[in-house]
Design an enzyme around this catalytic site. Structure first.
Site, PDB file in Angstrom:
ATOM      1  N   GLU A  16      30.982 -31.631   3.099  1.00 41.21           N
ATOM      2  CA  GLU A  16      30.486 -32.570   2.095  1.00 41.21           C
ATOM      3  C   GLU A  16      28.997 -32.316   1.874  1.00 41.21           C
ATOM      4  OE1 GLU A  16      32.990 -36.328   1.876  1.00 41.21           O
ATOM      5  OE2 GLU A  16      31.669 -36.670   3.562  1.00 41.21           O
ATOM      6  N   HIS A  30      29.419 -38.625   9.124  1.00 39.47           N
ATOM      7  CA  HIS A  30      29.234 -38.709   7.678  1.00 39.47           C
ATOM      8  C   HIS A  30      27.747 -38.779   7.337  1.00 39.47           C
ATOM      9  CE1 HIS A  30      29.242 -40.279   3.573  1.00 39.47           C
ATOM     10  NE2 HIS A  30      30.431 -39.694   3.473  1.00 39.47           N
TER      11      HIS A  30
END
Ligand code: 13P
Length: 278
Positions: free
Chosen positions: A165, A94
Protein backbone atom coordinates in the site's frame (compact mmCIF):
# COMPACT_ATOMS: atom_id res chain seq x y z
CA UNK A 1 -3.47 -19.49 -6.13
CA UNK A 2 -6.72 -18.33 -4.53
CA UNK A 3 -7.03 -14.59 -4.67
CA UNK A 4 -7.70 -12.53 -1.55
CA UNK A 5 -9.88 -9.45 -1.57
CA UNK A 6 -9.66 -7.66 1.74
CA UNK A 7 -11.21 -4.56 3.15
CA UNK A 8 -10.03 -2.37 5.98
CA UNK A 9 -13.06 -0.33 6.94
CA UNK A 10 -11.03 1.77 9.43
CA UNK A 11 -13.29 3.79 11.75
CA UNK A 12 -15.84 4.70 9.10
CA UNK A 13 -18.80 2.84 10.64
CA UNK A 14 -20.53 2.82 14.02
CA UNK A 15 -21.28 -0.40 15.86
CA UNK A 16 -24.75 -1.10 14.46
CA UNK A 17 -23.72 0.09 11.02
CA UNK A 18 -20.77 -2.32 11.13
CA UNK A 19 -23.05 -5.23 11.92
CA UNK A 20 -25.37 -4.28 9.06
CA UNK A 21 -22.36 -3.98 6.75
CA UNK A 22 -21.10 -7.43 7.77
CA UNK A 23 -24.53 -8.98 7.19
CA UNK A 24 -24.68 -7.31 3.76
CA UNK A 25 -21.20 -8.61 2.94
CA UNK A 26 -22.29 -12.12 3.84
CA UNK A 27 -25.30 -11.71 1.54
CA UNK A 28 -23.44 -10.16 -1.41
CA UNK A 29 -19.99 -11.78 -1.60
CA UNK A 30 -20.10 -14.82 -3.90
CA UNK A 31 -19.14 -18.13 -2.30
CA UNK A 32 -16.31 -19.47 -4.45
CA UNK A 33 -13.20 -21.61 -4.11
CA UNK A 34 -11.25 -19.19 -6.29
CA UNK A 35 -11.27 -16.04 -4.15
CA UNK A 36 -11.36 -15.35 -0.42
CA UNK A 37 -12.67 -12.24 1.30
CA UNK A 38 -11.08 -10.86 4.49
CA UNK A 39 -13.10 -8.18 6.28
CA UNK A 40 -11.50 -5.88 8.87
CA UNK A 41 -14.39 -3.99 10.52
CA UNK A 42 -14.13 -1.72 13.57
CA UNK A 43 -12.79 -3.84 16.44
CA UNK A 44 -15.82 -4.01 18.74
CA UNK A 45 -18.08 -5.33 15.99
CA UNK A 46 -15.94 -8.47 15.68
CA UNK A 47 -17.51 -10.13 18.71
CA UNK A 48 -21.10 -10.23 17.46
CA UNK A 49 -20.20 -9.78 13.81
CA UNK A 50 -18.66 -13.22 13.69
CA UNK A 51 -22.10 -14.82 13.93
CA UNK A 52 -23.25 -12.91 10.85
CA UNK A 53 -20.72 -14.60 8.59
CA UNK A 54 -21.60 -18.01 7.22
CA UNK A 55 -19.89 -18.21 3.82
CA UNK A 56 -16.78 -20.36 3.89
CA UNK A 57 -14.60 -17.98 1.87
CA UNK A 58 -15.24 -14.96 4.14
CA UNK A 59 -12.98 -14.35 7.16
CA UNK A 60 -12.82 -11.58 9.73
CA UNK A 61 -9.80 -9.77 11.08
CA UNK A 62 -8.71 -7.11 13.57
CA UNK A 63 -7.17 -3.85 12.34
CA UNK A 64 -4.48 -4.01 15.04
CA UNK A 65 -3.24 -6.18 17.91
CA UNK A 66 -0.79 -5.83 20.79
CA UNK A 67 2.76 -7.19 20.52
CA UNK A 68 2.14 -9.30 23.60
CA UNK A 69 -0.57 -11.87 24.17
CA UNK A 70 -1.03 -11.04 27.87
CA UNK A 71 0.24 -8.75 30.63
CA UNK A 72 0.07 -5.20 31.99
CA UNK A 73 -0.78 -3.42 28.70
CA UNK A 74 -3.71 -1.13 29.44
CA UNK A 75 -6.09 -0.64 26.55
CA UNK A 76 -4.46 -3.12 24.19
CA UNK A 77 -6.06 -5.98 22.24
CA UNK A 78 -4.54 -9.40 22.81
CA UNK A 79 -4.04 -11.58 19.73
CA UNK A 80 -4.84 -14.52 21.98
CA UNK A 81 -8.30 -13.12 22.70
CA UNK A 82 -8.91 -12.82 18.95
CA UNK A 83 -7.91 -16.43 18.56
CA UNK A 84 -10.28 -17.36 21.37
CA UNK A 85 -13.09 -15.52 19.57
CA UNK A 86 -12.36 -17.35 16.32
CA UNK A 87 -11.14 -14.25 14.47
CA UNK A 88 -8.45 -15.52 12.09
CA UNK A 89 -6.69 -12.38 10.79
CA UNK A 90 -4.65 -9.52 12.25
CA UNK A 91 -3.82 -6.52 10.05
CA UNK A 92 -0.47 -5.08 11.09
CA UNK A 93 1.62 -2.05 10.21
CA UNK A 94 -0.99 -0.04 8.33
CA UNK A 95 0.25 3.39 7.31
CA UNK A 96 -2.30 5.12 9.56
CA UNK A 97 -1.05 3.15 12.59
CA UNK A 98 2.47 4.32 11.78
CA UNK A 99 1.42 7.92 11.07
CA UNK A 100 -0.93 8.55 14.01
CA UNK A 101 0.07 5.94 16.60
CA UNK A 102 3.85 5.94 16.25
CA UNK A 103 4.23 2.36 15.11
CA UNK A 104 7.62 1.49 13.65
CA UNK A 105 9.02 -1.50 11.77
CA UNK A 106 10.33 -2.72 15.12
CA UNK A 107 6.96 -2.65 16.89
CA UNK A 108 5.17 -4.05 13.84
CA UNK A 109 7.66 -6.95 13.65
CA UNK A 110 6.91 -7.71 17.31
CA UNK A 111 3.18 -7.65 16.62
CA UNK A 112 3.63 -10.05 13.70
CA UNK A 113 5.51 -12.48 15.97
CA UNK A 114 2.85 -12.25 18.69
CA UNK A 115 0.00 -12.77 16.23
CA UNK A 116 1.69 -15.77 14.61
CA UNK A 117 2.51 -17.19 18.04
CA UNK A 118 -1.19 -17.03 18.89
CA UNK A 119 -2.11 -18.89 15.70
CA UNK A 120 -3.47 -15.91 13.74
CA UNK A 121 -2.94 -15.12 10.09
CA UNK A 122 -1.19 -11.79 9.59
CA UNK A 123 -1.87 -9.26 6.87
CA UNK A 124 1.27 -7.12 6.86
CA UNK A 125 1.23 -3.66 5.26
CA UNK A 126 4.23 -2.15 3.52
CA UNK A 127 4.69 0.77 1.13
CA UNK A 128 6.71 3.88 0.47
CA UNK A 129 6.09 7.58 1.12
CA UNK A 130 5.61 10.04 -1.74
CA UNK A 131 9.30 11.00 -1.74
CA UNK A 132 10.21 7.46 -2.84
CA UNK A 133 7.47 7.15 -5.40
CA UNK A 134 9.65 7.80 -8.44
CA UNK A 135 12.91 6.42 -7.16
CA UNK A 136 13.63 3.68 -4.66
CA UNK A 137 10.08 2.37 -4.06
CA UNK A 138 11.07 -1.24 -4.79
CA UNK A 139 14.11 -1.04 -2.54
CA UNK A 140 12.01 0.47 0.25
CA UNK A 141 9.45 -2.36 0.00
CA UNK A 142 12.21 -4.98 0.02
CA UNK A 143 13.81 -3.41 3.11
CA UNK A 144 10.48 -3.30 4.92
CA UNK A 145 9.80 -6.97 4.16
CA UNK A 146 13.25 -7.82 5.52
CA UNK A 147 12.66 -5.79 8.72
CA UNK A 148 9.15 -7.15 9.29
CA UNK A 149 9.33 -10.79 8.21
CA UNK A 150 12.91 -12.07 8.32
CA UNK A 151 12.46 -12.98 12.00
CA UNK A 152 9.56 -15.27 11.10
CA UNK A 153 11.06 -17.11 8.14
CA UNK A 154 9.63 -20.41 9.40
CA UNK A 155 6.02 -19.13 9.35
CA UNK A 156 3.68 -21.18 7.15
CA UNK A 157 2.96 -19.21 3.95
CA UNK A 158 -0.81 -19.56 4.30
CA UNK A 159 -0.60 -17.55 7.54
CA UNK A 160 0.98 -14.54 5.82
CA UNK A 161 -0.37 -11.94 3.42
CA UNK A 162 1.58 -8.86 2.33
CA UNK A 163 -0.43 -5.77 1.44
CA UNK A 164 1.56 -3.38 -0.72
CA UNK A 165 0.00 0.00 0.00
CA UNK A 166 2.04 2.99 -1.20
CA UNK A 167 1.31 5.67 1.40
CA UNK A 168 0.79 8.37 -1.23
CA UNK A 169 -2.00 6.30 -2.79
CA UNK A 170 -4.07 5.79 0.38
CA UNK A 171 -7.20 7.89 0.79
CA UNK A 172 -6.76 9.85 -2.45
CA UNK A 173 -8.66 9.96 -5.75
CA UNK A 174 -6.63 7.47 -7.79
CA UNK A 175 -4.93 4.15 -7.13
CA UNK A 176 -1.25 3.80 -8.03
CA UNK A 177 -0.71 2.99 -11.71
CA UNK A 178 -0.79 -0.81 -12.21
CA UNK A 179 2.74 -0.66 -13.64
CA UNK A 180 4.05 0.91 -10.41
CA UNK A 181 2.19 -1.66 -8.30
CA UNK A 182 3.53 -4.45 -10.52
CA UNK A 183 7.16 -3.36 -10.10
CA UNK A 184 6.89 -3.12 -6.31
CA UNK A 185 4.97 -6.40 -5.94
CA UNK A 186 7.58 -8.14 -8.14
CA UNK A 187 10.28 -6.78 -5.81
CA UNK A 188 8.32 -7.98 -2.77
CA UNK A 189 7.96 -11.43 -4.34
CA UNK A 190 11.74 -11.58 -4.87
CA UNK A 191 12.36 -10.72 -1.23
CA UNK A 192 9.79 -13.24 0.02
CA UNK A 193 11.49 -15.97 -2.04
CA UNK A 194 14.83 -14.94 -0.53
CA UNK A 195 13.48 -15.13 3.05
CA UNK A 196 11.06 -18.06 2.84
CA UNK A 197 12.62 -20.10 0.02
CA UNK A 198 11.28 -20.55 -3.51
CA UNK A 199 8.28 -22.71 -2.70
CA UNK A 200 6.89 -20.92 0.35
CA UNK A 201 7.96 -17.49 -0.90
CA UNK A 202 5.78 -17.95 -3.99
CA UNK A 203 2.78 -19.09 -2.00
CA UNK A 204 2.45 -15.97 0.13
CA UNK A 205 -0.28 -13.77 -1.24
CA UNK A 206 0.64 -10.20 -2.16
CA UNK A 207 -2.27 -7.79 -2.49
CA UNK A 208 -2.40 -4.16 -3.60
CA UNK A 209 -4.14 -1.45 -1.57
CA UNK A 210 -4.59 2.30 -1.93
CA UNK A 211 -7.68 4.02 -3.40
CA UNK A 212 -8.80 0.89 -5.27
CA UNK A 213 -12.14 1.27 -7.03
CA UNK A 214 -14.18 -1.32 -8.87
CA UNK A 215 -12.86 -0.12 -12.22
CA UNK A 216 -9.21 -0.65 -11.12
CA UNK A 217 -9.67 -4.28 -10.13
CA UNK A 218 -9.19 -6.13 -13.41
CA UNK A 219 -6.03 -4.24 -14.44
CA UNK A 220 -4.43 -4.72 -11.04
CA UNK A 221 -5.34 -8.38 -10.72
CA UNK A 222 -3.88 -9.38 -14.05
CA UNK A 223 -0.38 -8.43 -12.81
CA UNK A 224 1.55 -11.61 -12.10
CA UNK A 225 2.46 -10.91 -8.49
CA UNK A 226 -0.73 -9.16 -7.43
CA UNK A 227 -2.85 -11.89 -5.85
CA UNK A 228 -5.62 -9.72 -4.49
CA UNK A 229 -6.65 -6.23 -3.41
CA UNK A 230 -7.05 -4.36 -0.15
CA UNK A 231 -9.87 -1.87 -0.33
CA UNK A 232 -10.89 0.98 1.95
CA UNK A 233 -13.67 3.46 1.11
CA UNK A 234 -14.90 1.67 -2.01
CA UNK A 235 -15.87 -1.37 0.11
CA UNK A 236 -18.41 0.59 2.14
CA UNK A 237 -20.64 -0.40 -0.79
CA UNK A 238 -20.87 -4.16 -0.28
CA UNK A 239 -22.15 -4.78 -3.80
CA UNK A 240 -19.04 -3.08 -5.19
CA UNK A 241 -16.82 -5.23 -3.01
CA UNK A 242 -18.68 -8.36 -4.10
CA UNK A 243 -18.09 -7.45 -7.76
CA UNK A 244 -14.36 -7.20 -7.07
CA UNK A 245 -14.46 -10.70 -5.55
CA UNK A 246 -16.16 -11.91 -8.75
CA UNK A 247 -13.46 -10.29 -10.89
CA UNK A 248 -10.78 -11.97 -8.74
CA UNK A 249 -12.47 -15.36 -9.13
CA UNK A 250 -12.54 -14.86 -12.92
CA UNK A 251 -8.83 -14.02 -12.91
CA UNK A 252 -8.04 -17.08 -10.77
CA UNK A 253 -9.93 -19.23 -13.25
CA UNK A 254 -8.00 -17.71 -16.15
CA UNK A 255 -4.74 -18.45 -14.28
CA UNK A 256 -5.77 -22.05 -13.81
CA UNK A 257 -6.43 -22.29 -17.52
CA UNK A 258 -2.85 -21.36 -18.28
CA UNK A 259 -2.55 -17.66 -17.53
CA UNK A 260 -3.82 -14.73 -19.54
CA UNK A 261 -6.32 -12.06 -18.73
CA UNK A 262 -9.76 -12.98 -17.49
CA UNK A 263 -12.56 -12.26 -19.92
CA UNK A 264 -14.02 -8.81 -19.28
CA UNK A 265 -17.47 -7.50 -19.94
CA UNK A 266 -17.61 -6.39 -23.62
CA UNK A 267 -17.75 -2.67 -22.76
CA UNK A 268 -14.28 -2.65 -21.18
CA UNK A 269 -11.06 -2.00 -23.10
CA UNK A 270 -9.05 -5.10 -24.07
CA UNK A 271 -5.96 -5.88 -22.01
CA UNK A 272 -2.49 -7.00 -22.97
CA UNK A 273 -1.74 -10.72 -22.59
CA UNK A 274 -0.54 -11.71 -19.17
CA UNK A 275 2.58 -13.67 -18.37
CA UNK A 276 2.03 -17.01 -16.65
CA UNK A 277 2.21 -16.87 -12.85
CA UNK A 278 5.34 -18.02 -11.04
P1 13P B 1 -8.63 3.60 0.56
O1 13P B 1 -9.04 2.52 -0.42
O2 13P B 1 -9.78 4.32 1.17
O3 13P B 1 -7.57 4.49 -0.03
O4 13P B 1 -7.94 2.83 1.77
C1 13P B 1 -6.99 1.86 1.48
C2 13P B 1 -6.44 1.31 2.72
O5 13P B 1 -5.86 2.01 3.53
C3 13P B 1 -6.63 -0.13 2.97
O6 13P B 1 -5.91 -0.53 4.07
Amino acid sequence: MRYLIGTNIKMYLGYRESLRWLADMNRDVPETDLADAALFPPMLSLVNGRDLISKRNISLGAQNVCWSHEGPYTGEISPLVLRELGIPYAELGHHERRLYFNETDRTVAKKISAALFCGLKTLVCVGEDADRRDSGAEEFARDQIQALLAGNSDAPPERLVVAYEPRWAIGVAEAAPPEHARRCCDAIRGKLVEIFGPENGREIRIIYGGSVKLEDAADMLEQKNINGLFIGRAALDTKNFAKVVEIAARQAEADQNGGGAARRPASKKPRAAKKPRL
